[in-house]
Enzyme design. Structure first.
Site, PDB file in Angstrom:
ATOM      1  N   HIS A  57       0.830  -1.219   0.000  1.00 53.66           N
ATOM      2  CA  HIS A  57       0.000   0.000   0.000  1.00 53.66           C
ATOM      3  C   HIS A  57       0.863   1.267   0.000  1.00 53.66           C
ATOM      4  O   HIS A  57       0.430   2.319   0.465  1.00 53.66           O
ATOM      5  CB  HIS A  57      -0.958   0.049   1.202  1.00 53.66           C
ATOM      6  CG  HIS A  57      -1.685  -1.231   1.462  1.00 53.66           C
ATOM      7  ND1 HIS A  57      -2.924  -1.502   0.939  1.00 53.66           N
ATOM      8  CD2 HIS A  57      -1.322  -2.335   2.175  1.00 53.66           C
ATOM      9  CE1 HIS A  57      -3.309  -2.712   1.321  1.00 53.66           C
ATOM     10  NE2 HIS A  57      -2.343  -3.235   2.062  1.00 53.66           N
ATOM     11  N   SER A  89      14.717  21.844 -16.335  1.00 50.88           N
ATOM     12  CA  SER A  89      13.511  22.629 -16.599  1.00 50.88           C
ATOM     13  C   SER A  89      13.918  23.927 -17.272  1.00 50.88           C
ATOM     14  O   SER A  89      14.969  24.495 -16.965  1.00 50.88           O
ATOM     15  CB  SER A  89      12.809  22.911 -15.273  1.00 50.88           C
ATOM     16  OG  SER A  89      12.058  24.104 -15.358  1.00 50.88           O
ATOM     17  N   LYS A 133      15.984  22.204 -11.146  1.00 48.30           N
ATOM     18  CA  LYS A 133      15.348  20.914 -11.424  1.00 48.30           C
ATOM     19  C   LYS A 133      16.243  19.896 -12.117  1.00 48.30           C
ATOM     20  O   LYS A 133      17.052  20.230 -12.961  1.00 48.30           O
ATOM     21  CB  LYS A 133      14.102  21.146 -12.296  1.00 48.30           C
ATOM     22  CG  LYS A 133      13.003  21.896 -11.587  1.00 48.30           C
ATOM     23  CD  LYS A 133      12.231  20.994 -10.655  1.00 48.30           C
ATOM     24  CE  LYS A 133      11.444  20.064 -11.493  1.00 48.30           C
ATOM     25  NZ  LYS A 133      10.176  19.688 -11.035  1.00 48.30           N
ATOM     26  N   GLU A 162       9.812   8.507 -16.956  1.00 50.14           N
ATOM     27  CA  GLU A 162       8.447   9.003 -17.188  1.00 50.14           C
ATOM     28  C   GLU A 162       7.992   8.695 -18.611  1.00 50.14           C
ATOM     29  O   GLU A 162       6.840   8.313 -18.848  1.00 50.14           O
ATOM     30  CB  GLU A 162       8.394  10.513 -16.944  1.00 50.14           C
ATOM     31  CG  GLU A 162       8.520  10.878 -15.472  1.00 50.14           C
ATOM     32  CD  GLU A 162       8.593  12.379 -15.275  1.00 50.14           C
ATOM     33  OE1 GLU A 162       7.802  12.905 -14.496  1.00 50.14           O
ATOM     34  OE2 GLU A 162       9.443  13.034 -15.917  1.00 50.14           O
TER      35      GLU A 162
END
Ligand code: ARG
Length: 463
Positions: A155, A276, A282, A289
């Protein structure tokens, strides 16, 4: 004039010409189409349908054409519709009328089924090669990190400590099954459809076994109608690809989680990360992804094939031309993802101290305390309840179980239950993982054995 134009009194509308052409994408099957034609022509020569000199002329022409196509010297034409008719036209330009005998006893319907099967067979081998590389990478990492402790989750809540090697080998098991699934799929792809003709077989005494041998197929198909109308082998293959992507995607999701500032278990290599345009601080995990995102495409490719086929009456229908782009997209996507994921994985730096510290939080040794109480005489349910109360007590005091004194522990259990100092040894994370030594468990000893088993498996593939 169209190669099929005998009965037509009008030119094909230009709109239809463009609409129905598949040459823009099926040209990537040229290699297989040529090999298939050569085998077919040699067989026609052997059974006497073509004379030796006709056979030789056509084979030589096809070979020349093959090198020209390979060298990128050939322009395919939309007017010739697909790769099969393009090759026949190009061959006719090259060697004259004798080229028109090549298509004797054959239809584009069995021809495309053949090309696709040859393509899928090759791609199975290519993808299996990539999966072997991935498995080798995983097993090396698991070996290196077979003792490193990290939290295991259910979980996405800390559950019990595990070893990093064990976690990585969980993925190795999945990719191993993916490898085996492809191997199993191959048995059903490896069937020669040529000889089915348009749908019913042909009147020429074709030697299908000879063509199968020449093209490296293990068997010939049993039913001509089935041969030209099903694409279940493409669907099965795409299903296997969808599973590979699903496994990759879960792994990618974990890597994204591990790389987040909150978790901070890993550092991604600069060479495999992106920045970024606005926020200078970043460093983003775009590789993983994108793989997670591209999983959607491969699922889409699978659904395209399933949906395209579901309402088609036997046998061939032009709808089936829509199988190719989805198939190619699936293959290209999976291989691009595996190709980048493997070197990406190799460059990840695991922050083992952080991982271990995280495993020390979240009461990941609570089950072990309950097990200890059971060993000292409590029922598991009683022990479970007691440890729950201890956890609550610790939470209120912002402590963990190993911070408690023996006195505090004893206050929670029945008076007559012997609780000794050794309980704290049992609760140490190293011992928590070490004691999970059932076959397939997370103990470093078991993980080392699992690493060896995986290496043995990989060794059988290299033989
Ligand atoms: N381009 C076609 C396809 O990809 C080849 C088979 C065409 N057969 C036909 N009878 N029109 O499916």
């Amino acid at each position: 004039m169209k190669l099929w134009g005998g009965r037509f009194a009008k030119e094909t509308a230009e709109l239809l010409e463009e609409f129905q052409a598949s040459i823009t994408f099926d040209q990537s099957l040229a290699h297989y189409d040529l090999l298939g034609s050569m085998a077919h022509v040699r067989m026609l020569g052997k059974i006497g349908v073509l004379s030796p000199s006709e056979t030789e002329k056509i084979i030589n022409g096809l070979q020349e054409l093959a090198s020209e196509i390979e060298a990128g010297q050939v322009d395919f034409s939309i007017k010739a519709e697909d790769i099969h008719l393009n090759i026949e036209l190009l061959l006719t330009e090259k060697i004259g009328g004798v080229a028109k005998k090549m298509h004797t006893g054959r239809s584009r319907n069995d021809q495309i089924a053949l090309d696709l099967r040859m393509y899928v067979k090759d791609q199975i081998t290519n993808l299996q090669e990539l999966l072997i590389n991935l498995l080798t990478t995983l097993v090396d990492l698991a070996d290196q990190h077979h003792q490193a402790i990290m939290p295991g989750y259910t979980h996405l809540q800390i559950a019990q400590p595990v070893t990093l090697g064990h976690h990585l080998l969980a993925y190795a098991e999945m990719f191993k099954r993916d490898y085996e699934r492809l191997q199993d799929c191959l048995r059903r792809v490896d069937v020669l459809p040529l000889g089915a003709g348009a749908l019913a077989g042909t009147t020429y005494p074709l030697d299908r076994e000879m063509v199968a041998r020449e093209l490296g197929f293990s068997r010939v198909s049993e039913n001509s109608m089935d041969s030209v109308s099903d694409r279940d082998f493409v669907i099965e293959f795409l299903g296997d690809l969808a599973l590979i992507m699903m496994h990759l995607s879960r792994f990618c999701e974990e890597i994204i989680f591990w790389a987040s500032q909150e978790v901070d278990f890993i550092e991604l290599d600069d060479a495999f990360s992106t920045g970024s345009s606005m926020m200078p601080q970043k460093k983003n995990p775009d590789v993983v992804e994108l793989i997670r995102g591209k999983t959607a495409r491969v699922y889409g490719d699978l659904i395209t094939l399933l949906t395209m086929l579901k309402g088609l009456p036997l046998t061939y229908n032009k709808d089936m031309q829509e199988d190719k782009e989805a198939l190619f997209d699936g293959v290209n996507t999976v291989s691009a993802c595996l190709r980048i994921f493997i070197p990406f994985l190799k460059t990840i730096v695991f922050k083992k101290e952080k991982m271990k510290a995280a495993a020390g939080k979240g009461f990941s040794n609570a089950t072990d305390l309950a097990d200890y109480f059971v060993q000292q005489g409590l029922s598991f349910r009683e022990a479970h309840h007691l440890v729950g109360q201890l956890v609550n007590y610790c939470l209120a005091k912002e402590r963990v179980l190993t911070d408690l004194s023996l006195q505090e522990l004893r206050q929670f259990v029945p008076q007559d239950l012997p609780v000794e100092e050794t309980v704290f040894t049992i609760l140490q994370l190293e011992n928590v993982v070490k004691r999970r030594s059932t076959y397939g468990g997370t103990s470093p000893e078991q993980v080392a054995k699992a690493v060896q088993r995986m290496r043995d498996f990989l060794a059988t593939l290299r033989k």
